[in-house]
Design a protein around this motif. Structure first.
Motif, mmCIF file in Angstrom:
data_model
loop_
_atom_site.group_PDB
_atom_site.id
_atom_site.type_symbol
_atom_site.label_atom_id
_atom_site.label_comp_id
_atom_site.label_asym_id
_atom_site.label_seq_id
_atom_site.Cartn_x
_atom_site.Cartn_y
_atom_site.Cartn_z
ATOM 1 N N LEU A 102 0.809 -1.214 0.000
ATOM 2 C CA LEU A 102 0.000 0.000 0.000
ATOM 3 C C LEU A 102 0.848 1.273 0.000
ATOM 4 C CD1 LEU A 102 -3.119 -0.811 2.212
ATOM 5 C CD2 LEU A 102 -2.802 -0.970 -0.254
ATOM 6 N N GLY A 103 1.984 1.188 -0.663
ATOM 7 C CA GLY A 103 2.772 2.385 -0.889
ATOM 8 C C GLY A 103 2.098 3.322 -1.877
ATOM 9 N N ARG A 104 1.088 2.841 -2.542
ATOM 10 C CA ARG A 104 0.283 3.649 -3.459
ATOM 11 C C ARG A 104 -1.172 3.222 -3.285
ATOM 12 N NH1 ARG A 104 -1.608 0.054 -6.848
ATOM 13 N NH2 ARG A 104 -0.352 -1.688 -7.611
ATOM 14 N N ARG A 105 -2.079 4.020 -3.824
ATOM 15 C CA ARG A 105 -3.497 3.669 -3.787
ATOM 16 C C ARG A 105 -3.712 2.444 -4.660
ATOM 17 N NH1 ARG A 105 -7.739 8.349 -5.083
ATOM 18 N NH2 ARG A 105 -6.782 9.156 -3.185
ATOM 19 N N PRO A 106 -4.332 1.389 -4.118
ATOM 20 C CA PRO A 106 -4.488 0.166 -4.903
ATOM 21 C C PRO A 106 -5.626 0.255 -5.919
ATOM 22 C CG PRO A 106 -5.506 -0.105 -2.769
ATOM 23 C CD PRO A 106 -4.848 1.255 -2.758
ATOM 24 N N VAL A 107 -5.591 -0.703 -6.845
ATOM 25 C CA VAL A 107 -6.669 -0.853 -7.813
ATOM 26 C C VAL A 107 -7.236 -2.263 -7.684
ATOM 27 C CG1 VAL A 107 -5.703 0.842 -9.412
ATOM 28 C CG2 VAL A 107 -5.055 -1.568 -9.625
ATOM 29 N N ALA A 108 -8.378 -2.492 -8.309
ATOM 30 C CA ALA A 108 -9.071 -3.764 -8.138
ATOM 31 C C ALA A 108 -8.215 -4.958 -8.558
ATOM 32 C CB ALA A 108 -10.387 -3.747 -8.918
ATOM 33 N N THR A 109 -7.434 -4.798 -9.595
ATOM 34 C CA THR A 109 -6.632 -5.918 -10.091
ATOM 35 C C THR A 109 -5.488 -6.290 -9.153
ATOM 36 O OG1 THR A 109 -5.409 -4.322 -11.447
ATOM 37 C CG2 THR A 109 -7.190 -5.558 -12.519
ATOM 38 N N ASP A 110 -5.251 -5.497 -8.119
ATOM 39 C CA ASP A 110 -4.223 -5.848 -7.130
ATOM 40 C C ASP A 110 -4.689 -6.977 -6.214
ATOM 41 O OD1 ASP A 110 -3.225 -2.381 -6.663
ATOM 42 O OD2 ASP A 110 -2.323 -3.947 -7.917
ATOM 43 N N PHE A 111 -5.989 -7.237 -6.169
ATOM 44 C CA PHE A 111 -6.557 -8.164 -5.199
ATOM 45 C C PHE A 111 -7.058 -9.436 -5.865
ATOM 46 C CE2 PHE A 111 -6.541 -5.445 -1.489
ATOM 47 C CZ PHE A 111 -6.532 -4.165 -2.024
ATOM 48 N N ILE A 112 -6.740 -10.576 -5.246
ATOM 49 C CA ILE A 112 -7.208 -11.860 -5.744
ATOM 50 C C ILE A 112 -8.484 -12.299 -5.039
ATOM 51 C CG2 ILE A 112 -6.691 -14.341 -5.826
ATOM 52 C CD1 ILE A 112 -3.822 -13.673 -6.360
ATOM 53 N N TYR A 113 -8.545 -12.075 -3.737
ATOM 54 C CA TYR A 113 -9.656 -12.592 -2.942
ATOM 55 C C TYR A 113 -10.732 -11.523 -2.789
ATOM 56 C CZ TYR A 113 -5.935 -15.852 -1.825
ATOM 57 O OH TYR A 113 -4.907 -16.743 -1.917
ATOM 58 N N TRP A 114 -11.982 -11.916 -3.067
ATOM 59 C CA TRP A 114 -13.106 -10.987 -3.041
ATOM 60 C C TRP A 114 -14.285 -11.568 -2.279
ATOM 61 C CZ3 TRP A 114 -13.233 -6.083 -5.203
ATOM 62 C CH2 TRP A 114 -12.110 -5.729 -5.957
ATOM 63 N N GLY A 115 -14.989 -10.713 -1.561
ATOM 64 C CA GLY A 115 -16.250 -11.097 -0.956
ATOM 65 C C GLY A 115 -17.378 -10.975 -1.955
ATOM 66 N N GLN A 116 -18.572 -11.337 -1.536
ATOM 67 C CA GLN A 116 -19.703 -11.420 -2.449
ATOM 68 C C GLN A 116 -20.421 -10.095 -2.652
ATOM 69 O OE1 GLN A 116 -19.936 -11.814 0.668
ATOM 70 N NE2 GLN A 116 -21.963 -11.224 1.353
ATOM 71 N N GLY A 117 -20.133 -9.102 -1.859
ATOM 72 C CA GLY A 117 -20.777 -7.803 -2.001
ATOM 73 C C GLY A 117 -21.963 -7.636 -1.077
ATOM 74 N N THR A 118 -22.155 -6.418 -0.631
ATOM 75 C CA THR A 118 -23.308 -6.079 0.194
ATOM 76 C C THR A 118 -23.865 -4.744 -0.302
ATOM 77 O OG1 THR A 118 -24.086 -5.787 2.485
ATOM 78 C CG2 THR A 118 -21.893 -4.947 1.986
ATOM 79 N N LEU A 119 -25.185 -4.673 -0.438
ATOM 80 C CA LEU A 119 -25.819 -3.512 -1.058
ATOM 81 C C LEU A 119 -26.051 -2.403 -0.038
ATOM 82 C CD1 LEU A 119 -27.263 -2.149 -3.468
ATOM 83 C CD2 LEU A 119 -29.349 -3.356 -2.757
ATOM 84 N N VAL A 120 -25.616 -1.216 -0.400
ATOM 85 C CA VAL A 120 -25.870 -0.010 0.388
ATOM 86 C C VAL A 120 -26.741 0.921 -0.452
ATOM 87 C CG1 VAL A 120 -24.838 2.040 1.417
ATOM 88 C CG2 VAL A 120 -23.731 -0.189 1.698
ATOM 89 N N THR A 121 -27.881 1.295 0.099
ATOM 90 C CA THR A 121 -28.787 2.203 -0.583
ATOM 91 C C THR A 121 -29.009 3.418 0.298
ATOM 92 O OG1 THR A 121 -29.913 0.345 -1.650
ATOM 93 C CG2 THR A 121 -31.041 2.470 -1.663
ATOM 94 N N VAL A 122 -28.715 4.587 -0.240
ATOM 95 C CA VAL A 122 -28.874 5.834 0.499
ATOM 96 C C VAL A 122 -29.984 6.644 -0.157
ATOM 97 C CG1 VAL A 122 -27.747 7.893 1.384
ATOM 98 C CG2 VAL A 122 -26.410 5.793 1.025
ATOM 99 N N SER A 123 -31.033 6.880 0.593
ATOM 100 C CA SER A 123 -32.177 7.623 0.056
ATOM 101 C C SER A 123 -32.035 9.109 0.350
ATOM 102 C CB SER A 123 -33.473 7.099 0.671
ATOM 103 O OG SER A 123 -33.473 7.310 2.067
ATOM 104 N N SER A 124 -32.565 9.912 -0.541
ATOM 105 C CA SER A 124 -32.451 11.369 -0.390
ATOM 106 C C SER A 124 -33.617 11.935 0.400
ATOM 107 C CB SER A 124 -32.393 12.025 -1.767
ATOM 108 O OG SER A 124 -33.521 11.680 -2.526
#
Length: 124
Positions: A102-124
């Motif tokens: 993390l000597g620099r800001r990472p990008v998605a391709t730097d990571f092999i392991y991923w979680g399944q995702g969780t949805l965040v919805t922000v209402s106005s």
């Protein structure tokens, strides 16, 4: 390493949520951890990252000052505290882990392991 993200939900603008990412099957403490998000019709984008020790963090400009990334290696869990949420924060949030410098800001391709995702919805 298997990652399980949780904590998403529906919140009003200005509210807060805390996402969790629990790891199993590997040495979580050896990996940097990242958070990414993907809104409908958009590409996945970087949100925040924390080094294996917790001593180094990076944030996207759009969340700097509102989001806080942290981890508890004893619990094999990483966190993304999201405050002052905005409708434009609405997305599926993913956690990721890998041996990333993390000597620099990472990008998605730097990571092999991923979680399944969780949805965040922000209402106005």
């Amino acid at each position: 390493v298997q990652l399980q993200a949780s904590g998403g939900g529906l919140v009003q603008a200005g509210g807060s949520l805390r996402l969790s990412c629990t790891a199993s099957g590997g040495t979580f403490s050896a990996y940097s951890m990242g958070w990414f998000r993907q809104a409908p019709g958009k590409e996945r984008e970087f949100v925040a990252a924390v080094s294996w020790s917790g001593s180094t963090t990076h944030y996207a400009d759009t969340v700097e000052g509102r989001f806080t990334v942290s981890r508890d290696n004893a619990e094999n869990t990483g966190y993304l505290q999201m405050d002052s949420l905005k409708p434009e924060d609405t997305a599926v949030y993913y956690c990721a882990a890998d041996r990333v410098d993390l000597g620099r800001r990472p990008v998605a391709t730097d990571f092999i392991y991923w979680g399944q995702g969780t949805l965040v919805t922000v209402s106005s």
